[in-house]
Write an enzyme that holds these catalytic residues in place. Structure first.
Site, mmCIF file in Angstrom:
data_model
loop_
_atom_site.group_PDB
_atom_site.id
_atom_site.type_symbol
_atom_site.label_atom_id
_atom_site.label_comp_id
_atom_site.label_asym_id
_atom_site.label_seq_id
_atom_site.Cartn_x
_atom_site.Cartn_y
_atom_site.Cartn_z
ATOM 1 C CB CYS A 62 1.543 -0.694 -3.994
ATOM 2 S SG CYS A 62 2.089 -2.290 -4.550
ATOM 3 C CG ASP A 64 2.136 -1.667 -8.058
ATOM 4 O OD1 ASP A 64 3.235 -2.030 -7.620
ATOM 5 O OD2 ASP A 64 1.763 -0.490 -8.087
ATOM 6 C CB CYS A 89 6.880 1.239 -7.602
ATOM 7 S SG CYS A 89 7.199 -0.493 -7.262
ATOM 8 C CB CYS A 132 7.984 -5.430 -7.047
ATOM 9 S SG CYS A 132 7.371 -3.916 -6.329
#
Lengths: 170, 318
Positions: A62, A64, A89, A132
């Site tokens: 993603c 991140d 996110c 995450c």
């Protein structure tokens, strides 16, 4: 006109009820929203400070980026402070926030046993967001590793300087 | 009734065991109208299930056709075909569904004798339309039949590049994509099959969804790169966390700069910088991919994804 006013009253009442229903049906867990709305421990420590360990990790899926920093008391080996900075996110931000809260006051070896599954359970993360919490676990480990590496380099450096001093004085 | 059912099950088994001769004998022996209807429906199902056994179908359906002539008692709405399953028996001489091809001209009759003895048509031949039996005539992927216009079931072996008639490489001429995409949708869109069978509606939905997927994947460089690697069998592991300090530190700086930038001028500056970096990565991907250096290709893709994400954030802020 009275009818319009009456309708407005009803609409207000409905609006009041609708959002809570929507949040309950789907969306982020309230803890995640809480961490997002009331961020705690966001910030940066000085990277070059010898008592600070910096963990910088990323998730290519993603895009991140997560930075987690710990301030360690040299004498006791306990983590006295932690802060984070995450671009990603809501789940990633919440996971790192939770991680900083959990590591505070713990011993360095202890925090290595924090598992991503615990973080995910605490935040009720859906399966698609499990990575995450994995990122947060990796960030903790990276921060600890960075601190240890710094410490090792420092002690090696000190050993060298004491040796050179001995040679110089001899 | 029992007799029919037993005959049907035997017939089915014979089809599946690829035994032509017995099938024909059974069908010839049946003088029963309802059995014929049963045969017709079972033929349709079996042909659909076993489309490779085309030889069987051809010979069987031709035989049913011949037997039709011997059974004047068959009701006139009995539908039989050698190409399409919807030509009424009375009009098969005109075969209106198949663009005026006369039944005498059906090449199947000529090869009938050959198929009587052989068990299977070659599976390496051109794909055929499930509706009219026509072969794929025009070059290019067989997504819709050129003869009757029926949408074909999705063939997963046709990759996205083939759908758009492009070579399997990273550099593509962008202008053509949209035109070809619209061309395909003119043939495959579900709205066009609104009045057709459920089966064809399903085909249209899947086939047009696949074309949309292909268009989306190929029109942007990053998904195109990932798809190219996927075709080579290299899976970009998305779950792995990376700890490359240089790239991450760089990304942190970029993202922080984006956060702090307050006016559009500064944002545009950052945007141009990141776009340049993306371009550089993109070119390096092309080179390493040509040399089949997949590790570096994956690394390039990771960088590209980070830059892409940063560009998204900038666009959001602008």
């Amino acid at each position: 006109m009275l009818r319009a006013a009456g309708r407005r009253f009803l609409r207000l009442g409905l609006e009041h009820r609708a959002p809570t229903a929507a949040v309950a049906a789907r969306g982020y867990h309230e803890r995640v929203v809480d961490h997002y709305d009331n961020p705690r421990n966001v910030g940066s420590f000085d990277k070059n400070d010898p008592t600070v360990g910096t963990g910088l990790v990323g998730a290519p899926a993603c895009g991140d980026v997560m930075k987690l920093q710990i301030k360690v008391d040299d004498a006791t080996g306990k983590i006295v402070d932690a802060c984070f900075k995450t671009f990603g996110c809501g789940s990633a931000i919440a996971s790192s926030s939770v991680a900083t809260e959990w590591v505070k006051g713990k011993h360095m070896e202890e925090v290595l046993s924090i598992k991503n599954t615990e973080i995910a359970k605490h935040l009720s993360l859906p399966p698609v967001k499990l990575h995450c919490s994995m990122l947060a676990e990796d960030a903790i480990k990276a921060a600890v590793k960075d601190y240890e590496a710094k410490k090792a380099k420092l002690t090696a450096g000190n050993a060298e300087t004491t040796q050179t001093e001995k040679v110089a004085s001899a | 009734m029992l007799n029919m059912l037993s005959v049907f099950s035997v017939l089915r088994r014979q089809f599946l065991e690829n035994n032509c001769l017995n099938v024909f004998l059974i069908m010839r022996r049946s003088k029963n109208c309802s059995l014929f209807s049963l045969l017709r429906t079972s033929l349709k199902e079996l042909v659909y299930e076993n489309t490779t056994k085309r030889g069987l179908w051809l010979s069987a359906s031709s035989l049913v056709h011949e037997d039709l002539l011997l059974h004047p008692g068959i009701p006139s709405n009995f539908c039989i075909n050698t190409r399409s399953f919807s030509i009424p028996a009375k009009r098969f001489a005109r075969a209106s569904n198949c663009r005026g091809l006369d039944h005498h001209d059906f090449p199947e009759f000529r090869v009938l004798n050959r198929f009587l003895c052989s068990s299977e048509a070659g599976s390496g031949e051109l794909p055929r339309c499930w509706n009219c039996g026509g072969a794929a005539v025009s070059p290019g992927p067989f997504l819709a039949c050129g003869l009757c216009g029926s949408v074909q079931p999705v063939d997963q072996s046709i990759d996205f590049f083939q759908i758009f008639g492009l070579e399997r490489k990273y550099e593509i001429k962008d202008g053509n994509l949209e035109v070809k995409y619209k061309d395909w949708q003119k043939k495959l869109h579900p709205d066009l099959v609104h009045s057709k069978s459920e089966k064809e509606k399903m085909f249209a939905a899947e086939q047009s969804a696949r074309v949309i997927d292909a268009y989306r994947t190929l029109s942007k460089p990053l998904p195109r790169a990932i798809y190219l690697l996927k075709l080579e069998g290299v899976h970009v592991d998305e779950e792995k966390t990376i700890t490359d300090p240089d790239l991450l530190a760089e990304m942190m700086d970029i993202r922080e700069a984006v956060e702090e930038a307050n006016d559009s001028h500064a944002l545009n500056q950052i945007q141009t910088q990141v776009e340049e970096k993306f371009e550089k990565c993109s070119r390096s991907f092309e080179q390493v991919f040509k040399m089949h250096d997949f590790d570096n290709a994956i690394a390039a893709i990771e960088r590209m994804r980070y830059y892409d994400r940063a560009l998204e954030e900038i666009t959001k802020k602008l």
